[in-house]
Design an enzyme around this catalytic site. Structure first.
Site, PDB file in Angstrom:
ATOM      1  N   TYR A  26       0.837  -1.207   0.000  1.00  0.00           N
ATOM      2  CA  TYR A  26       0.000   0.000   0.000  1.00  0.00           C
ATOM      3  C   TYR A  26       0.874   1.260   0.000  1.00  0.00           C
ATOM      4  O   TYR A  26       0.647   2.186  -0.778  1.00  0.00           O
ATOM      5  CB  TYR A  26      -0.939  -0.034   1.213  1.00  0.00           C
ATOM      6  N   GLU A  48     -11.887   5.694   4.677  1.00  0.00           N
ATOM      7  CA  GLU A  48     -11.320   6.480   5.786  1.00  0.00           C
ATOM      8  C   GLU A  48     -12.356   6.634   6.897  1.00  0.00           C
ATOM      9  O   GLU A  48     -12.022   6.569   8.078  1.00  0.00           O
ATOM     10  CB  GLU A  48     -10.841   7.850   5.307  1.00  0.00           C
ATOM     11  N   TRP A  56      -6.010   0.970  10.157  1.00  0.00           N
ATOM     12  CA  TRP A  56      -6.123   1.037   8.703  1.00  0.00           C
ATOM     13  C   TRP A  56      -5.864  -0.341   8.099  1.00  0.00           C
ATOM     14  O   TRP A  56      -6.450  -0.704   7.080  1.00  0.00           O
ATOM     15  CB  TRP A  56      -5.168   2.088   8.124  1.00  0.00           C
TER      16      TRP A  56
END
Length: 193
Positions: A26, A48, A56
């Site tokens: 990522y 988000e 995350w």
């Protein structure tokens, strides 16, 4: 832990980007790269918001299931969701099953449809001027900036939910509106233009 780490591959990257293989991919291929397009930015905004209060990494690992559950984040499709879709999403073990966040995702798709200029244009209007150099450490970064505060306020005024200043800044970082890679990080980003 220092803010810059040399990975097993010999590349210097932001420390968080070396903590797991998922994060490394990522970090190296997505985070901080300029992203445009209404559906693409709607996806990131939604993820988000779902991340709020969670790791995350949890969201990143569930992203394929989120994409399937939310019809690839196609704004007009999600905007047309009804109570049956909310029930379907609440039963989907592949995503984060939080009613408030699911309902916010649907409300945000509807709000995005109402933007004459489109979501991408609105969000990018809050991107600050690029800083002259990358930060030397994460200590130099604030979780909230005047731009993220203004973005959150503008979004809320237009009916968006789960878009506070901290979430707005995380969105700005993830989509290349700001370059928060640490100085020395191997990732080279294209200009945001």
């Amino acid at each position: 832990m220092t803010d810059l780490v040399i990975g097993a591959d010999g590349l210097a990257r932001c420390a968080w980007g070396s903590s797991t293989p998922d994060y490394a991919i990522y970090h190296d291929t997505e985070w901080g790269r300029p992203l445009r397009g209404d559906d693409a930015l709607y996806e990131r905004m939604t993820l988000e918001a779902f991340q709020s209060g969670l790791s995350w990494l949890t969201i990143l690992r569930k992203r394929p299931a989120f994409r399937l559950a939310f019809d690839e984040f196609h704004i007009p499709t999600v905007a047309a969701y009804d109570d049956a879709d909310v029930t379907r999403l609440l039963a989907d073990a592949g995503i984060v099953r939080n009613r408030a966040k699911i309902e916010a995702a649907i409300a945000n798709a509807r709000a995005a449809l109402d933007l004459p200029e489109g979501l991408s244009t609105l969000l990018w209007s809050f991107a600050p001027e690029p800083r002259p150099a990358r930060p030397a450490s994460f200590a130099e970064l604030a979780p909230i900036t005047p731009e993220s505060t203004a973005m959150a306020k503008a979004l809320k005024k237009r009916g968006f939910r789960f878009v506070g200043p901290t979430t707005a800044y995380a969105l700005m970082q993830a989509t290349g509106m700001v370059d928060d890679h640490i100085v020395g990080c191997h990732v080279t980003l294209p200009p945001a233009a």
